[in-house]
Design an enzyme around this catalytic site. Sequence first.
Site, short mmCIF file in Angstrom:
data_model
loop_
_atom_site.label_atom_id
_atom_site.label_comp_id
_atom_site.label_asym_id
_atom_site.label_seq_id
_atom_site.Cartn_x
_atom_site.Cartn_y
_atom_site.Cartn_z
N SER A 44 0.82 -1.41 0.09
CA SER A 44 -0.01 -0.07 0.21
C SER A 44 0.83 1.17 -0.06
CB SER A 44 -0.83 -0.03 1.12
OG SER A 44 -0.24 -0.45 2.24
N ASP A 82 5.60 -6.76 2.55
CA ASP A 82 4.99 -7.36 1.41
C ASP A 82 5.98 -7.74 0.57
OD1 ASP A 82 2.16 -7.60 1.84
OD2 ASP A 82 1.67 -5.68 1.12
N GLU A 177 -9.05 -10.21 3.17
CA GLU A 177 -9.34 -8.78 2.61
C GLU A 177 -10.66 -8.89 1.94
OE1 GLU A 177 -6.35 -6.62 1.11
OE2 GLU A 177 -7.64 -4.79 0.50
O1 KIV Z 1 -0.37 -3.59 1.39
C1 KIV Z 1 -0.92 -3.17 2.50
O2 KIV Z 1 -1.26 -2.31 3.27
C2 KIV Z 1 -1.91 -4.56 3.03
C3 KIV Z 1 -3.02 -4.62 3.81
C4 KIV Z 1 -3.57 -5.93 4.28
C5 KIV Z 1 -3.39 -3.53 5.09
O3 KIV Z 1 -1.44 -5.80 2.29
#
Ligand code: KIV
Length: 253
Positions: A44, A82, A177
């Site tokens: 994000s 991530d 999600e």
């Molecule tokens: O990238 C992100 O912020 C996420 C969320 C689950 C908040 O993957």
Amino acid sequence: MNLKENLISAKNRGYRQSWLTAYDYPSARLLDESGIDLILVGDSLGMVVLGQKDTIDVTLDEIIHHLKAVRRGVTRAPVAADLPFGTYATPDQALASSICLIDAGADAVKLEGALPEQASLLTSRGIAVIGHLGMLPQQVREEGGYHRKGKTETEAESLIRSALDLQSAGCCALVLELVEVALSKEISMKLDIPTIGIGSGNSCDGQILVTSDLIGLQPWFRPSFVKPKADLATPFRNAVKEFISDVQTTPSP
Ligand code: KIV
């Protein structure tokens, strides 16, 4: 106890996880000092920090850059990062990318989708992996928007199967999600590992949000399921206006 054992033991005790995102030193430090259970350097980042329209153009180097800043601010909470789009298409690529994230300070990596082979290879190498099912932001262009998942029986069955597969592959937790509320409850009851919901109701074992959504720092974009706890955009703008006014009204000596 390692992260997975901690998370399972917390679930067994009925403890509900609170997770938030961070991309820089000050916010990571404030989250850590406030007692958050896990900090995610999410992709994000692309939308929240870099002003991009979705998460798809975020690179591994960008996540690493922000992860290092977050790492410097955290002494207590686990830090997850991530795996960005296109960095885990095969198990070997997922391993190479994850090693870069671990070397940059991540305690765990998160990957989107039903990819038990990738997860399996990573966990077999001692890397803690968080799964992510339901609406997958890295597929938003393909899907043409952010749509709720698990509405049909076929989709629900497939999500349950994928959740169990990711658990068998050794994942330590599963982000759900925009999953139908009743389905996220069912998945949470079927799994030993905690489910962490975002827009998926209150029956998950914990919740995750993008921090700027929680604190109202981006009033121009707020997902419908978020109830902000603050409106930091207003004091931010007011402080800037006050500064401008002070500068303009203070006479030169
Ligand atoms: O990238 C992100 O912020 C996420 C969320 C689950 C908040 O993957």
